[in-house]
Scaffold this motif. Structure first.
Motif, PDB file in Angstrom:
ATOM      1  N   ALA A   1      -3.937   8.251  -1.947  1.00  0.00           N
ATOM      2  CA  ALA A   1      -3.521   7.039  -2.655  1.00  0.00           C
ATOM      3  C   ALA A   1      -4.315   6.849  -3.940  1.00  0.00           C
ATOM      4  O   ALA A   1      -3.771   6.425  -4.969  1.00  0.00           O
ATOM      5  N   LEU A   2      -5.608   7.153  -3.903  1.00  0.00           N
ATOM      6  CA  LEU A   2      -6.437   7.018  -5.101  1.00  0.00           C
ATOM      7  C   LEU A   2      -5.958   7.972  -6.197  1.00  0.00           C
ATOM      8  O   LEU A   2      -5.905   7.605  -7.381  1.00  0.00           O
ATOM      9  N   VAL A   3      -5.586   9.187  -5.819  1.00  0.00           N
ATOM     10  CA  VAL A   3      -5.054  10.147  -6.798  1.00  0.00           C
ATOM     11  C   VAL A   3      -3.717   9.651  -7.334  1.00  0.00           C
ATOM     12  O   VAL A   3      -3.451   9.732  -8.544  1.00  0.00           O
ATOM     13  N   ALA A   4      -2.875   9.127  -6.446  1.00  0.00           N
ATOM     14  CA  ALA A   4      -1.587   8.599  -6.894  1.00  0.00           C
ATOM     15  C   ALA A   4      -1.779   7.456  -7.876  1.00  0.00           C
ATOM     16  O   ALA A   4      -1.046   7.337  -8.868  1.00  0.00           O
ATOM     17  N   PHE A   5      -2.780   6.621  -7.621  1.00  0.00           N
ATOM     18  CA  PHE A   5      -3.066   5.531  -8.564  1.00  0.00           C
ATOM     19  C   PHE A   5      -3.455   6.105  -9.923  1.00  0.00           C
ATOM     20  O   PHE A   5      -2.990   5.628 -10.965  1.00  0.00           O
ATOM     21  N   GLY A   6      -4.303   7.111  -9.917  1.00  0.00           N
ATOM     22  CA  GLY A   6      -4.707   7.728 -11.181  1.00  0.00           C
ATOM     23  C   GLY A   6      -3.545   8.326 -11.934  1.00  0.00           C
ATOM     24  O   GLY A   6      -3.545   8.375 -13.174  1.00  0.00           O
ATOM     25  N   ARG A   7      -2.531   8.773 -11.215  1.00  0.00           N
ATOM     26  CA  ARG A   7      -1.342   9.364 -11.847  1.00  0.00           C
ATOM     27  C   ARG A   7      -0.295   8.308 -12.199  1.00  0.00           C
ATOM     28  O   ARG A   7       0.748   8.638 -12.759  1.00  0.00           O
TER      29      ARG A   7
ATOM     30  N   ALA B   1     -12.274  -2.445  -1.895  1.00  0.00           N
ATOM     31  CA  ALA B   1     -11.796  -1.603  -2.996  1.00  0.00           C
ATOM     32  C   ALA B   1     -10.451  -0.978  -2.649  1.00  0.00           C
ATOM     33  O   ALA B   1      -9.571  -0.833  -3.525  1.00  0.00           O
ATOM     34  N   VAL B   2     -10.260  -0.601  -1.395  1.00  0.00           N
ATOM     35  CA  VAL B   2      -8.984  -0.038  -0.961  1.00  0.00           C
ATOM     36  C   VAL B   2      -7.901  -1.111  -0.973  1.00  0.00           C
ATOM     37  O   VAL B   2      -6.777  -0.884  -1.447  1.00  0.00           O
ATOM     38  N   GLN B   3      -8.230  -2.291  -0.457  1.00  0.00           N
ATOM     39  CA  GLN B   3      -7.242  -3.379  -0.437  1.00  0.00           C
ATOM     40  C   GLN B   3      -6.855  -3.806  -1.853  1.00  0.00           C
ATOM     41  O   GLN B   3      -5.686  -4.107  -2.122  1.00  0.00           O
ATOM     42  N   LYS B   4      -7.820  -3.813  -2.756  1.00  0.00           N
ATOM     43  CA  LYS B   4      -7.509  -4.164  -4.147  1.00  0.00           C
ATOM     44  C   LYS B   4      -6.635  -3.103  -4.803  1.00  0.00           C
ATOM     45  O   LYS B   4      -5.788  -3.421  -5.658  1.00  0.00           O
ATOM     46  N   THR B   5      -6.818  -1.849  -4.429  1.00  0.00           N
ATOM     47  CA  THR B   5      -5.971  -0.786  -4.964  1.00  0.00           C
ATOM     48  C   THR B   5      -4.524  -0.987  -4.516  1.00  0.00           C
ATOM     49  O   THR B   5      -3.588  -0.847  -5.314  1.00  0.00           O
ATOM     50  N   LEU B   6      -4.343  -1.317  -3.241  1.00  0.00           N
ATOM     51  CA  LEU B   6      -2.999  -1.602  -2.738  1.00  0.00           C
ATOM     52  C   LEU B   6      -2.371  -2.766  -3.489  1.00  0.00           C
ATOM     53  O   LEU B   6      -1.205  -2.687  -3.925  1.00  0.00           O
TER      54      LEU B   6
ATOM     55  N   GLN C   1       3.916   5.456  -4.463  1.00  0.00           N
ATOM     56  CA  GLN C   1       3.248   6.288  -3.472  1.00  0.00           C
ATOM     57  C   GLN C   1       1.975   5.622  -2.964  1.00  0.00           C
ATOM     58  O   GLN C   1       1.645   5.726  -1.782  1.00  0.00           O
ATOM     59  N   VAL C   2       1.257   4.941  -3.847  1.00  0.00           N
ATOM     60  CA  VAL C   2       0.053   4.226  -3.404  1.00  0.00           C
ATOM     61  C   VAL C   2       0.425   3.236  -2.304  1.00  0.00           C
ATOM     62  O   VAL C   2      -0.230   3.184  -1.245  1.00  0.00           O
ATOM     63  N   VAL C   3       1.463   2.457  -2.540  1.00  0.00           N
ATOM     64  CA  VAL C   3       1.894   1.475  -1.543  1.00  0.00           C
ATOM     65  C   VAL C   3       2.333   2.170  -0.260  1.00  0.00           C
ATOM     66  O   VAL C   3       1.969   1.751   0.852  1.00  0.00           O
ATOM     67  N   ASP C   4       3.101   3.241  -0.394  1.00  0.00           N
ATOM     68  CA  ASP C   4       3.591   3.950   0.793  1.00  0.00           C
ATOM     69  C   ASP C   4       2.436   4.507   1.636  1.00  0.00           C
ATOM     70  O   ASP C   4       2.531   4.571   2.864  1.00  0.00           O
ATOM     71  N   LEU C   5       1.366   4.903   0.980  1.00  0.00           N
ATOM     72  CA  LEU C   5       0.229   5.469   1.695  1.00  0.00           C
ATOM     73  C   LEU C   5      -0.695   4.409   2.286  1.00  0.00           C
ATOM     74  O   LEU C   5      -1.192   4.558   3.410  1.00  0.00           O
ATOM     75  N   LEU C   6      -0.955   3.338   1.532  1.00  0.00           N
ATOM     76  CA  LEU C   6      -1.953   2.362   1.955  1.00  0.00           C
ATOM     77  C   LEU C   6      -1.400   1.238   2.818  1.00  0.00           C
ATOM     78  O   LEU C   6      -2.117   0.720   3.689  1.00  0.00           O
ATOM     79  N   TYR C   7      -0.166   0.823   2.587  1.00  0.00           N
ATOM     80  CA  TYR C   7       0.342  -0.318   3.341  1.00  0.00           C
ATOM     81  C   TYR C   7       0.328  -0.068   4.860  1.00  0.00           C
ATOM     82  O   TYR C   7      -0.096  -0.944   5.631  1.00  0.00           O
ATOM     83  N   PRO C   8       0.728   1.125   5.342  1.00  0.00           N
ATOM     84  CA  PRO C   8       0.735   1.330   6.801  1.00  0.00           C
ATOM     85  C   PRO C   8      -0.658   1.330   7.429  1.00  0.00           C
ATOM     86  O   PRO C   8      -0.776   1.116   8.643  1.00  0.00           O
ATOM     87  N   ILE C   9      -1.700   1.583   6.644  1.00  0.00           N
ATOM     88  CA  ILE C   9      -3.049   1.678   7.234  1.00  0.00           C
ATOM     89  C   ILE C   9      -3.938   0.505   6.839  1.00  0.00           C
ATOM     90  O   ILE C   9      -5.129   0.498   7.174  1.00  0.00           O
ATOM     91  N   ARG C  10      -3.398  -0.483   6.178  1.00  0.00           N
ATOM     92  CA  ARG C  10      -4.260  -1.516   5.600  1.00  0.00           C
ATOM     93  C   ARG C  10      -5.038  -2.307   6.647  1.00  0.00           C
ATOM     94  O   ARG C  10      -6.102  -2.844   6.349  1.00  0.00           O
ATOM     95  N   HIS C  11      -4.521  -2.368   7.866  1.00  0.00           N
ATOM     96  CA  HIS C  11      -5.228  -3.112   8.911  1.00  0.00           C
ATOM     97  C   HIS C  11      -6.122  -2.223   9.773  1.00  0.00           C
ATOM     98  O   HIS C  11      -6.713  -2.711  10.747  1.00  0.00           O
ATOM     99  N   ARG C  12      -6.222  -0.944   9.422  1.00  0.00           N
ATOM    100  CA  ARG C  12      -7.139  -0.079  10.165  1.00  0.00           C
ATOM    101  C   ARG C  12      -8.062   0.716   9.235  1.00  0.00           C
ATOM    102  O   ARG C  12      -8.653   1.710   9.652  1.00  0.00           O
ATOM    103  N   VAL C  13      -8.197   0.255   8.015  1.00  0.00           N
ATOM    104  CA  VAL C  13      -9.086   0.937   7.076  1.00  0.00           C
ATOM    105  C   VAL C  13     -10.518   0.925   7.590  1.00  0.00           C
ATOM    106  O   VAL C  13     -11.317   1.810   7.257  1.00  0.00           O
TER     107      VAL C  13
END
Length: 472
Positions: free
Chosen positions: A362-368, A397-402, A373-385
């Motif tokens: 997700a961090l790489v997708a954000f940079g690109r 930092a992860v939640q702010k990226t989402l 893709q960032v949302v698709d990657l982070l949203y499903p795991i946001r409650h288990r980070v």
């Protein structure tokens, strides 16, 4: 045989070595760098001291540095080869087994074994401190609270390290969401020992999570001489100070702290603090490539092999920030190959699969600029980070990226949910209101955008006034 300062029996450790062991534990609880020297002195006096070797191994394993872990494995294997395991005292044997589990990469078994030691020996300060750090590494808030809380009744106010136990408990209470109690306990810990940097850290976390940024600034300013030098935790507490500056809208002050303190960091723990601060600026469009380059140069040797997924994510932040996407892709490819191996019982393997690799991608997708893709990657795991370690403040930092990708990618319904969650937990956060303003503007509600930004401005001024009236 002799006893340590907390009344626990040490075998194979004479009086002089036991004195060094006691001093090492004191340094450990104060996060002083001298702990390594005293641990070495124990083994110089008593090479086969069980608790001396256990302490030395924990020190090598809890740095999250792969090279330190390799050295610990070699030394501990040599120790085990020399001794009669069956002749060890039961508590010492349990510690040896806990260390071996940790050497094998099994955080869960190590943590459970240390919990059993604490049940029988609640005054074993090393078991408490090591277990507390294991709970932190795996993001287990309940164990951070209850491991210490369950031992606390065996400690008393006249104990030399009672305040340090309170400091650990305060941090566990904070991570478990008991903010009023964590503040009370943390303040008491620091009252008992002004240089308890972990207790200070617990109070600072409490103010952070409650959005009490001005109070946090004043608290740190009033005690700057107690937490800012002389320990291997200095950088992290400066990082918290910089977070307060960011919330106050004072990016210049945050960067001044970065340049003066964080940029000089060398350990993985210090490097990830540096990356976590710059990433928050990166999310706001403040790229700072020149600062990222030094961080990106420092990470390859530390993430050459899979060891701790939380470190991997911060290495990827550094590569993305330095515009070295190729390095980030290389790390990700290595971790994908790692996941193809069968490694039962290796905690980092599961942490990488469930959280670490999706976050890195997700961090790489954000940079690109691929915010979908960032949302698709982070949203499903946001409650288990939490499963890949760190604190609530660090993982934000992860939640702010989402959230930022939801805003930039036009996912307005999701952004509304995320902003609403943040505001209703921390209505005193200028950041949350600024994002409310960005969302309102994106959906064409200029009045709401103006109101949100005015609210953010008021909160920033309240927080920044603490710098004026604080310790400058």
């Amino acid at each position: 045989m002799t006893n340590d300062q907390h009344g626990l029996t040490l075998s194979g450790t004479g009086g002089s070595a036991a004195g060094h062991y006691d001093q090492a534990i004191d340094h450990l609880l104060h996060f002083r760098m001298e702990v390594e020297d005293e641990a070495g002195a124990v083994l110089a006096e008593a090479p086969d001291s069980p608790m001396g070797n256990v302490l030395s191994a924990y020190l090598g394993l809890l740095t999250t540095e792969a090279e330190d872990a390799r050295q610990a494995r070699r030394s501990f294997a040599a120790f085990r080869a020399r001794i009669d395991h069956a002749a060890l005292l039961p508590r010492e044997r349990a510690h040896v087994e806990a260390v071996q589990a940790l050497l094998d990469g099994d955080f869960a078994t190590c943590g459970s074994q240390l919990a059993r030691i604490t049940e029988q020996h609640p005054r074993d300060a090393l078991a408490l401190a090591a277990g507390h750090q294991i709970d932190f590494f795996v993001g287990d808030a309940r164990s951070l609270r209850d491991r210490i809380g369950g031992a606390l009744s065996a400690w008393h106010e006249d104990d030399r390290h009672y305040g340090h136990v309170l400091g650990m408990y305060a941090f566990g209470l904070e991570e478990a969401g008991h903010y009023d109690r964590s503040e009370e306990v943390g303040l008491r810990a620091v009252e008992l020992n002004a240089r308890d940097v972990w207790g200070i850290h617990a109070v600072v976390h409490t103010y952070e999570m409650q959005g009490r940024f001005g109070e946090g600034i004043r608290y740190l300013d009033a005690r700057v001489g107690d937490w800012s030098t002389g320990t291997f935790f200095n950088v992290h507490n400066w990082w918290h100070y910089a977070l307060y500056a960011l919330e106050a809208g004072d990016h210049a002050r945050a960067l001044a702290i970065y340049d003066a303190v964080l940029a000089a960091g060398r350990s993985s723990m210090e490097l990830l603090d540096a990356a976590a601060l710059l990433w928050r600026l990166y999310l706001e469009g403040d790229i700072r490539h020149e600062r990222w380059q030094a961080l990106a140069d420092a990470w390859p040797a530390r993430v050459h092999e899979p060891f701790y997924a939380f470190n991997d994510a911060h290495a990827v932040m550094s590569y993305v920030g330095a515009d070295r996407i190729g390095d980030a892709d290389k790390l990700i490819a290595g971790r994908e190959a790692y996941l193809g191996q069968a490694l039962p019982g290796v905690s980092n393997h599961a942490m990488t699969a469930r959280v670490g690799l999706p976050v890195c991608k997700a961090l790489v997708a954000f940079g690109r600029g691929d915010h979908q893709q960032v949302v698709d990657l982070l949203y499903p795991i946001r409650h288990r980070v939490n499963e890949f370690g760190g604190s609530h403040a660090q993982r934000d930092a992860v939640q702010k990226t989402l959230l930022e990708s939801a805003l930039r990618g036009g996912r307005h319904d999701l952004a509304r949910v995320l902003v609403s969650e943040r505001i209703n937990v921390r209505p005193c956060s200028p950041f949350n209101w600024l994002k409310q303003g960005t969302l309102a503007e994106a959906i064409g509600d200029s009045a709401a955008a103006t109101a949100a930004r005015l609210r953010a401005g008021d909160l920033m001024r309240q927080a920044s006034s603490a710098f004026v009236t604080g310790g400058e």
